[in-house]
Scaffold this active site. Structure first.
Site, PDB file in Angstrom:
ATOM      1  N   GLY A  32      49.379  55.080  52.769  1.00 33.65           N
ATOM      2  CA  GLY A  32      48.735  54.134  51.880  1.00 33.65           C
ATOM      3  C   GLY A  32      48.592  54.837  50.548  1.00 33.65           C
ATOM      4  O   GLY A  32      48.322  56.049  50.516  1.00 33.65           O
ATOM      5  N   ASN A  36      47.604  58.690  50.271  1.00 31.99           N
ATOM      6  CA  ASN A  36      48.608  59.719  50.006  1.00 31.99           C
ATOM      7  C   ASN A  36      48.170  60.622  48.857  1.00 31.99           C
ATOM      8  O   ASN A  36      48.314  61.850  48.923  1.00 31.99           O
ATOM      9  CB  ASN A  36      49.947  59.062  49.666  1.00 31.99           C
ATOM     10  CG  ASN A  36      50.422  58.115  50.742  1.00 31.99           C
ATOM     11  OD1 ASN A  36      50.045  58.221  51.908  1.00 31.99           O
ATOM     12  ND2 ASN A  36      51.254  57.155  50.355  1.00 31.99           N
ATOM     13  N   ARG A 104      48.424  43.379  57.488  1.00 31.84           N
ATOM     14  CA  ARG A 104      47.139  43.955  57.086  1.00 31.84           C
ATOM     15  C   ARG A 104      46.066  42.907  56.802  1.00 31.84           C
ATOM     16  O   ARG A 104      44.999  43.241  56.281  1.00 31.84           O
ATOM     17  CB  ARG A 104      47.340  44.796  55.829  1.00 31.84           C
ATOM     18  CG  ARG A 104      47.687  43.950  54.616  1.00 31.84           C
ATOM     19  CD  ARG A 104      48.313  44.662  53.466  1.00 31.84           C
ATOM     20  NE  ARG A 104      47.626  45.815  52.983  1.00 31.84           N
ATOM     21  CZ  ARG A 104      48.011  46.478  51.886  1.00 31.84           C
ATOM     22  NH1 ARG A 104      49.070  46.064  51.210  1.00 31.84           N
ATOM     23  NH2 ARG A 104      47.356  47.532  51.480  1.00 31.84           N
ATOM     24  N   TYR A 169      51.711  48.091  41.669  1.00 33.60           N
ATOM     25  CA  TYR A 169      51.676  46.638  41.855  1.00 33.60           C
ATOM     26  C   TYR A 169      52.667  46.217  42.926  1.00 33.60           C
ATOM     27  O   TYR A 169      53.841  46.582  42.873  1.00 33.60           O
ATOM     28  CB  TYR A 169      52.009  45.929  40.539  1.00 33.60           C
ATOM     29  CG  TYR A 169      52.211  44.434  40.677  1.00 33.60           C
ATOM     30  CD1 TYR A 169      51.138  43.599  40.936  1.00 33.60           C
ATOM     31  CD2 TYR A 169      53.485  43.881  40.559  1.00 33.60           C
ATOM     32  CE1 TYR A 169      51.325  42.226  41.072  1.00 33.60           C
ATOM     33  CE2 TYR A 169      53.680  42.507  40.682  1.00 33.60           C
ATOM     34  CZ  TYR A 169      52.599  41.689  40.935  1.00 33.60           C
ATOM     35  OH  TYR A 169      52.787  40.333  41.080  1.00 33.60           O
ATOM     36  N   LYS A 225      55.595  56.076  33.775  1.00 28.84           N
ATOM     37  CA  LYS A 225      56.787  56.595  34.457  1.00 28.84           C
ATOM     38  C   LYS A 225      57.917  55.602  34.253  1.00 28.84           C
ATOM     39  O   LYS A 225      57.758  54.408  34.496  1.00 28.84           O
ATOM     40  CB  LYS A 225      56.490  56.802  35.936  1.00 28.84           C
ATOM     41  CG  LYS A 225      55.556  57.970  36.216  1.00 28.84           C
ATOM     42  CD  LYS A 225      54.980  57.921  37.613  1.00 28.84           C
ATOM     43  CE  LYS A 225      53.849  56.898  37.683  1.00 28.84           C
ATOM     44  NZ  LYS A 225      53.208  56.840  39.026  1.00 28.84           N
ATOM     45  N   GLY A 258      55.319  58.214  43.565  1.00 22.90           N
ATOM     46  CA  GLY A 258      54.306  57.961  42.544  1.00 22.90           C
ATOM     47  C   GLY A 258      52.931  58.449  42.944  1.00 22.90           C
ATOM     48  O   GLY A 258      52.155  58.925  42.098  1.00 22.90           O
ATOM     49  N   ASP A 259      52.590  58.349  44.222  1.00 18.35           N
ATOM     50  CA  ASP A 259      51.278  58.802  44.699  1.00 18.35           C
ATOM     51  C   ASP A 259      51.127  60.307  44.525  1.00 18.35           C
ATOM     52  O   ASP A 259      50.076  60.809  44.120  1.00 18.35           O
ATOM     53  CB  ASP A 259      51.093  58.441  46.171  1.00 18.35           C
ATOM     54  CG  ASP A 259      51.391  56.979  46.460  1.00 18.35           C
ATOM     55  OD1 ASP A 259      51.225  56.144  45.544  1.00 18.35           O
ATOM     56  OD2 ASP A 259      51.811  56.674  47.593  1.00 18.35           O
TER      57      ASP A 259
END
Length: 313
Positions: A32, A36, A104, A169, A225, A258-259
């Protein structure tokens, strides 16, 4: 004092086993976006708490044990009887690009803003140096829950916390793009650090240039980024492009790239690095993470030279 609070959701992760061309064999892990980031922050030596809700099931027990083993604090994790964590599956192509499939809707984390413990959790945010959340975090709560969280972030800032927001997003998490644009705009307004990506923002603002996307974010410290391996850093009005070092090993899975970037960026900033150096650290860690399957790479694979060396006194 614990330095960083990460708010969001950890889910059960199913990823395709390497060598299974038919796609029928999967291994189970956890992941998640904010989870992360919390794990990678802890591995980089940052004191971090994860704020979420879990069920009272064995898989939630495993998550808590795993976080404790990683050094992630769990004092603000709420356990809900009869609830379960969410579930997602990763499908990757031959280039390492991934697709996510989520289950979820009734996950425990979605209730975090509507619990007897909520007010105490939100009041604690002002005790941290940095409070980190993402657009995915905001997408899992109800409209009143989002408003409650945004208000708490304003209060935390007044008490000295810095708010770091990641634009992660995912359209499937939102009822309407207009709602997403409005809520993300509110997050921009309350943030001290925005970690954005063109692949996140272009679905919301099609055909806009990198410069136009940056103009939408009024935050003093912003990292965008890019689609190519580089980022644009804006700090105190100055812009600088930061190019990532080439990835030598084969890219097998871009999950958590990205995390992990966010984790290294925040860790570097907390250690005193300037934003440009922090972005370089983010690119370095992300470049390692994409060479391993799943969100969290083996501890043995963590490089030792991610954060900039402190300048001599």
């Amino acid at each position: 004092m614990t330095q960083v609070a990460c708010i969001g959701e950890c889910m059960i992760e199913l990823k395709q086993d390497q060598g299974d061309c038919q796609g029928g064999l999967h291994s189970r892990g956890y992941g998640g976006d904010t989870h992360n980031t919390a794990v990678y922050l802890a591995r980089l030596g940052v004191e971090v708490d994860y704020i979420t809700a879990l069920g009272n099931d064995p898989m939630s027990d495993e998550m808590l044990a795993g976080w404790a083993a990683e050094g992630v604090g769990t004092s603000w994790v709420v356990r809900l009887k009869g609830k379960l964590p969410g579930l997602y599956m990763i499908q990757t192509d031959e280039f390492g690009d991934r697709r996510f499939f989520h289950w979820r809707e009734s996950a425990a984390a979605r209730s975090l803003m509507d619990l007897p413990e909520t007010d105490g959790i939100l009041d604690s945010l002002g005790t941290y140096d940095v409070v980190y959340l993402s657009a995915i975090t905001l997408s899992i709560y109800s409209a009143p829950g989002r408003a409650k969280l945004i208000d708490a972030l304003h209060r935390a800032r007044k008490r000295g916390a810095r708010i770091a927001f990641d634009t992660n997003y995912r359209a499937s998490g939102w009822s309407d793009p207009d709602v997403a644009r409005a809520v993300i705009g509110q997050a921009f307004a309350v943030s001290d650090i925005v970690l954005a990506a063109t692949e996140d923002l272009l679905p919301l603002y099609p055909y806009e240039s990198d410069e136009q996307l940056m103009e939408r974010i009024r935050c003093n410290e912003t990292v965008l980024k890019l689609l190519q391996p580089a980022s644009i850093v804006r700090f105190e009005g100055a812009l600088k492009e930061v190019r990532a070092e080439p990835v030598i090993e084969p890219v097998v899975d871009t999950t958590a790239a990205g995390d992990s970037f966010s984790a290294a960026y925040i860790a570097a900033r907390l250690s005193g690095a300037e934003p440009v150096e922090a972005a370089r650290a983010g690119h370095r860690l992300g470049g390692v993470v994409v060479c391993y399957p799943g969100a969290i790479i083996p501890r043995s694979a963590m490089p030792i030279n991610i954060l900039p060396r402190a300048a001599p006194p």
